[in-house]
Scaffold this active site. Structure first.
Site, mmCIF file in Angstrom:
data_model
loop_
_atom_site.group_PDB
_atom_site.id
_atom_site.type_symbol
_atom_site.label_atom_id
_atom_site.label_comp_id
_atom_site.label_asym_id
_atom_site.label_seq_id
_atom_site.Cartn_x
_atom_site.Cartn_y
_atom_site.Cartn_z
ATOM 1 N N ASN A 85 34.469 66.612 38.509
ATOM 2 C CA ASN A 85 35.622 67.408 38.932
ATOM 3 C C ASN A 85 35.572 67.584 40.443
ATOM 4 O O ASN A 85 34.520 67.922 40.993
ATOM 5 C CB ASN A 85 35.594 68.786 38.253
ATOM 6 C CG ASN A 85 35.777 68.687 36.748
ATOM 7 O OD1 ASN A 85 36.583 67.900 36.268
ATOM 8 N ND2 ASN A 85 35.013 69.478 36.001
ATOM 9 N N THR A 93 33.828 74.218 39.896
ATOM 10 C CA THR A 93 33.308 75.576 40.116
ATOM 11 C C THR A 93 32.019 75.581 40.939
ATOM 12 O O THR A 93 31.695 76.579 41.570
ATOM 13 C CB THR A 93 33.034 76.293 38.774
ATOM 14 O OG1 THR A 93 32.113 75.521 38.010
ATOM 15 C CG2 THR A 93 34.323 76.500 37.990
ATOM 16 N N HIS A 98 28.381 66.692 41.273
ATOM 17 C CA HIS A 98 27.713 66.516 39.986
ATOM 18 C C HIS A 98 28.579 65.700 39.055
ATOM 19 O O HIS A 98 29.811 65.748 39.126
ATOM 20 C CB HIS A 98 27.365 67.872 39.341
ATOM 21 C CG HIS A 98 28.521 68.809 39.231
ATOM 22 N ND1 HIS A 98 28.975 69.552 40.296
ATOM 23 C CD2 HIS A 98 29.329 69.135 38.188
ATOM 24 C CE1 HIS A 98 30.006 70.292 39.917
ATOM 25 N NE2 HIS A 98 30.253 70.052 38.631
ATOM 26 N N HIS A 100 29.217 65.157 35.085
ATOM 27 C CA HIS A 100 28.981 65.643 33.726
ATOM 28 C C HIS A 100 28.711 64.428 32.835
ATOM 29 O O HIS A 100 29.510 63.479 32.824
ATOM 30 C CB HIS A 100 30.220 66.366 33.191
ATOM 31 C CG HIS A 100 30.574 67.612 33.945
ATOM 32 N ND1 HIS A 100 30.261 68.873 33.470
ATOM 33 C CD2 HIS A 100 31.206 67.797 35.125
ATOM 34 C CE1 HIS A 100 30.710 69.778 34.334
ATOM 35 N NE2 HIS A 100 31.285 69.153 35.343
HETATM 36 P P1 5GP Z 1 32.335 72.053 37.387
HETATM 37 O O1 5GP Z 1 33.243 73.041 36.726
HETATM 38 O O2 5GP Z 1 32.081 72.424 38.842
HETATM 39 O O3 5GP Z 1 32.727 70.623 37.231
HETATM 40 O O4 5GP Z 1 30.968 72.158 36.608
HETATM 41 C C1 5GP Z 1 29.958 73.055 36.899
HETATM 42 C C2 5GP Z 1 29.059 73.098 35.700
HETATM 43 O O5 5GP Z 1 27.843 73.685 36.075
HETATM 44 C C3 5GP Z 1 29.624 73.902 34.521
HETATM 45 O O6 5GP Z 1 29.721 73.079 33.374
HETATM 46 C C4 5GP Z 1 28.616 75.029 34.351
HETATM 47 O O7 5GP Z 1 28.393 75.366 33.009
HETATM 48 C C5 5GP Z 1 27.367 74.463 35.014
HETATM 49 N N1 5GP Z 1 26.491 75.467 35.611
HETATM 50 C C6 5GP Z 1 26.864 76.475 36.452
HETATM 51 N N2 5GP Z 1 25.788 77.163 36.841
HETATM 52 C C7 5GP Z 1 24.720 76.593 36.239
HETATM 53 C C8 5GP Z 1 23.304 76.882 36.259
HETATM 54 O O8 5GP Z 1 22.829 77.785 36.921
HETATM 55 N N3 5GP Z 1 22.513 76.063 35.512
HETATM 56 C C9 5GP Z 1 23.022 75.025 34.778
HETATM 57 N N4 5GP Z 1 22.145 74.295 34.076
HETATM 58 N N5 5GP Z 1 24.332 74.741 34.734
HETATM 59 C C10 5GP Z 1 25.160 75.512 35.457
#
Ligand code: 5GP
Ligand code: ZN
Length: 112
Positions: A85, A93, A98, A100
């Site tokens: 994303n 977020t 990263h 997924h």
């Molecule tokens: P985004 O929404 O930015 O693509 O994905 C961020 C991801 O990071 C989310 O799926 C969220 O659950 C994961 N995430 C956020 N904080 C942490 C954390 O402290 N540890 C781990 N293992 N995952 C996290």
């Protein structure tokens, strides 16, 4: 810099690591959205796909070179999704690049 994933890289925030080498780390997502949900990140801080450039893109290639091996190690023999994303409309977020890695079931084909 106050970045959660940089802290996961340096160990100050714990994570369930799946894979690590000199350039990248893979760990389980805290809030899994599939039976297998891990995140593959570069150790170096890159905010998002917008910030990939000629000087840092080799780590992105490395992530894609290692992803099949990591997926297999997680039992994703039947396929997986690798997605990143970028920005507000995508719902990013955490502003540390990263990917997924999702699988372990037949995933929803509606991606948007
Ligand atoms: P985004 O929404 O930015 O693509 O994905 C961020 C991801 O990071 C989310 O799926 C969220 O659950 C994961 N995430 C956020 N904080 C942490 C954390 O402290 N540890 C781990 N293992 N995952 C996290
Ligand atoms: Zn970071």
């Amino acid at each position: 810099m106050d970045c959660i994933f940089c802290k996961i890289v340096d160990g100050s925030i714990p994570s369930k690591k799946v894979y690590e080498d000199d350039q990248i780390v893979c760990f389980y997502d805290l809030e899994p959205q599939a039976p297998v949900h891990a995140l593959i990140i570069p150790k170096a801080h890159i905010a998002c796909v917008d910030d990939i450039n000629e000087s840092n893109s080799s780590v992105v290639a490395h992530i894609f070179e290692k992803a099949p091996e990591i997926a297999k190690s997680l039992g994703l023999e039947n396929g997986y999704r690798l997605v990143s994303n970028c920005g507000a409309d995508a719902g990013q977020t955490v502003f540390h690049l990263h990917f997924h890695l999702l699988g372990g079931k037949k995933l929803n084909t509606n991606m948007a």
